[in-house]
Design an enzyme around this catalytic site. Structure first.
Site, PDB file in Angstrom:
ATOM      1  CE  LYS A  92     -12.351  -4.759  -0.831  1.00 34.29           C
ATOM      2  NZ  LYS A  92     -12.883  -4.545   0.632  1.00 34.29           N
ATOM      3  CE  LYS A  98      -4.483  -1.411   1.218  1.00 36.37           C
ATOM      4  NZ  LYS A  98      -5.533  -1.053   2.710  1.00 36.37           N
ATOM      5  CE  LYS A 123      -5.985  -8.811  -2.743  1.00 36.77           C
ATOM      6  NZ  LYS A 123      -5.670  -7.980  -1.211  1.00 36.77           N
TER       7      LYS A 123
HETATM    8  P1  TYM Z   1     -10.267  -6.621   2.610  1.00 35.32           P
HETATM    9  O1  TYM Z   1     -11.566  -5.765   2.894  1.00 35.32           O
HETATM   10  O2  TYM Z   1      -9.192  -6.413   2.308  1.00 35.32           O
HETATM   11  O3  TYM Z   1     -11.286  -8.308   2.775  1.00 35.32           O
HETATM   12  C1  TYM Z   1     -12.072  -8.674   2.839  1.00 35.32           C
HETATM   13  C2  TYM Z   1     -12.205  -9.783   3.646  1.00 35.32           C
HETATM   14  O4  TYM Z   1     -12.245 -10.788   2.202  1.00 35.32           O
HETATM   15  C3  TYM Z   1     -10.826 -11.208   1.717  1.00 35.32           C
HETATM   16  N1  TYM Z   1     -10.835 -11.170   0.348  1.00 35.32           N
HETATM   17  C4  TYM Z   1     -10.451 -12.418  -0.373  1.00 35.32           C
HETATM   18  N2  TYM Z   1     -10.591 -13.249  -0.498  1.00 35.32           N
HETATM   19  C5  TYM Z   1      -9.529 -14.532  -1.236  1.00 35.32           C
HETATM   20  N3  TYM Z   1      -9.286 -13.772  -2.253  1.00 35.32           N
HETATM   21  C6  TYM Z   1      -9.298 -12.879  -2.894  1.00 35.32           C
HETATM   22  N4  TYM Z   1      -8.898 -11.715  -4.424  1.00 35.32           N
HETATM   23  C7  TYM Z   1      -9.616 -11.416  -1.675  1.00 35.32           C
HETATM   24  N5  TYM Z   1      -9.572 -10.316  -1.582  1.00 35.32           N
HETATM   25  C8  TYM Z   1     -10.274 -10.148   0.006  1.00 35.32           C
HETATM   26  C9  TYM Z   1      -9.888 -11.117   2.336  1.00 35.32           C
HETATM   27  O5  TYM Z   1      -9.005 -12.108   2.968  1.00 35.32           O
HETATM   28  C10 TYM Z   1     -11.154 -10.757   3.997  1.00 35.32           C
HETATM   29  O6  TYM Z   1     -10.947 -11.462   4.871  1.00 35.32           O
HETATM   30  N6  TYM Z   1      -8.433  -5.838   7.085  1.00 35.32           N
HETATM   31  C11 TYM Z   1      -9.223  -6.508   6.511  1.00 35.32           C
HETATM   32  C12 TYM Z   1     -10.125  -6.325   7.408  1.00 35.32           C
HETATM   33  C13 TYM Z   1      -9.812  -6.220   8.345  1.00 35.32           C
HETATM   34  C14 TYM Z   1     -10.746  -7.858   9.373  1.00 35.32           C
HETATM   35  C15 TYM Z   1     -10.666  -7.295  10.678  1.00 35.32           C
HETATM   36  C16 TYM Z   1     -10.631  -8.466   9.300  1.00 35.32           C
HETATM   37  C17 TYM Z   1      -9.971  -5.312   9.788  1.00 35.32           C
HETATM   38  N7  TYM Z   1      -9.995  -6.312  10.915  1.00 35.32           N
HETATM   39  C18 TYM Z   1     -10.202  -8.139  12.441  1.00 35.32           C
HETATM   40  C19 TYM Z   1     -11.077  -9.630  10.128  1.00 35.32           C
HETATM   41  C20 TYM Z   1     -10.215  -9.738  11.434  1.00 35.32           C
HETATM   42  C21 TYM Z   1      -8.679  -6.178   5.332  1.00 35.32           C
HETATM   43  O7  TYM Z   1      -8.972  -4.895   4.966  1.00 35.32           O
HETATM   44  O8  TYM Z   1      -9.452  -6.688   4.130  1.00 35.32           O
END
Ligand code: TYM
Length: 331
Positions: free
Chosen positions: A199, A114, A196
């Site tokens: 979004k 990032k 990956k």
């Molecule tokens: P985020 O918002 O990027 O993604 C949310 C969830 O989706 C999964 N994910 C994917 N899984 C498979 N293939 C992909 N291409 C893909 N893109 C996203 C992510 O692994 C995630 O599970 N930091 C976290 C949000 C967060 C969080 C937490 C999660 C904040 N606090 C506490 C768990 C517990 C994040 O940015 O996810």
């Protein structure tokens, strides 16, 4: 009866939710609701580590919450709220920051990625992002955290922080376990399958949004990049076909072997169409439910307000313990 174990996970409202979010996380969350006590907030505080237009963030945050419900998260079974509605997340983050080393944060892959991508805004929040994530999880004494592969490193640091805190101050936090599904834990871009699905991809053909129309989904799958050769088999030198197969397996629940047998002898065109139709059918109901919820915002508001009240009670329980452990004077 034994007390149910607690699940905690969330998503950032930093863009439209994608098929990656759905297969990597959301679809697994749904299946865990009966067996566990589940909490699925929208991580709006994490989203501001990157510049956001405030009105868009507000709208998107609500959209994400509605998509959780539209996908099958049941507000009767799970708590659905906004991270920013529970101030204890930020409070615990401060305490944990004082128990986290700069060195361990600087090793985080997501921070490195990032800060390259947003070179004009490498803010302190981007650096301490995993500490807020640790606070989210530890605040609720979560036992299990279902995430996609890309979040496993953040889970590891959460466990390290919790263990260090417990060691120093005495038993305070449950040490959480990560949970990833069998298929779909790493969904790749349809256009550049080495990356990956994300979004924030500037090319909308690379990702499927959960709210894309049936026809758009089919069109994007038809255009998906495949590989040289014509065999429909998963292998490291066929990242495009492998990705499509694993999407198909994650949606249908079939094994890789079953999927390969099903498409044996078929051409890429038929294969891509079949995967597209499977995904489009699965997401049709999601879009319809979302549209219904968008017209019933009072219902949605009631859900997130009530959930936040319950979450605050759990959070305050942990914080009382934490404040005492670190030596703050009781009120
Ligand atoms: P985020 O918002 O990027 O993604 C949310 C969830 O989706 C999964 N994910 C994917 N899984 C498979 N293939 C992909 N291409 C893909 N893109 C996203 C992510 O692994 C995630 O599970 N930091 C976290 C949000 C967060 C969080 C937490 C999660 C904040 N606090 C506490 C768990 C517990 C994040 O940015 O996810």
């Amino acid at each position: 009866m034994d007390k149910k174990k607690r699940i905690f996970s969330g998503m950032q409202p930093s863009g439209e939710l994608t098929l990656g979010n759905y297969l990597g996380a959301l679809k697994n969350w749904i299946g865990l609701q009966d067996e566990y006590e589940c909490m699925y907030p929208v991580m709006d505080m994490h989203a501001i580590t990157v510049r956001q237009v405030p009105a868009d963030l507000r709208k998107r945050s609500l959209d994400v919450l509605m998509q959780y419900i539209a996908c099958g998260i049941d507000p009767e079974k799970s708590l659905l709220f906004f991270q920013s509605h529970v101030p204890q997340h930020a409070e615990l983050m401060w305490v944990l920051s004082c128990n986290t080393q700069m060195g361990e944060l600087s090793r985080m892959t997501q921070f490195k990625e990032k800060s390259q991508k947003h070179a004009d805004n490498i803010n302190a929040g981007l650096f301490t992002y995993p500490v807020l994530m640790a606070a989210d999880i530890l605040l609720y004494q979560a036992d299990v955290v279902p995430v996609g592969n890309d979040q496993l490193q953040h889970l590891e640091i959460t466990r390290d922080i919790a263990q260090r805190f417990n060691h120093h101050y005495g038993d305070t936090f449950t040490i959480p376990e990560a949970y990833t599904g069998k298929a779909g834990s790493r969904v790749m871009s349809l256009q550049t399958p080495e990356n990956k699905m994300s979004k924030s991809d500037p090319n909308p053909n690379g990702f499927i949004s959960l709210l894309d129309s049936y026809d758009d989904i089919i069109r994007k799958f038809k255009r998906a990049v495949t590989d040289s050769g014509s065999e429909i088999k998963a292998s490291p030198d066929k990242p495009g076909v492998t990705n499509l197969l694993s999407i198909y397996c994650a949606v249908t629940g079939k094994t890789l072997k079953e999927a390969e047998e099903e498409f044996d002898g078929k051409g890429y065109g038929d294969f891509k169409l079949a995967v597209g139709e499977t995904v489009a059918c699965e997401l049709k109901a999601v879009r319809e439910k979302y549209e219904y919820l968008a017209k019933n915002k009072d219902y949605v508001e009631k859900i997130y307000k009530e959930s936040a009240e319950i979450a605050k009670k759990i959070a305050e329980h942990t914080m009382r313990k934490v404040r005492k452990k670190v030596g703050f004077t009781a009120i």
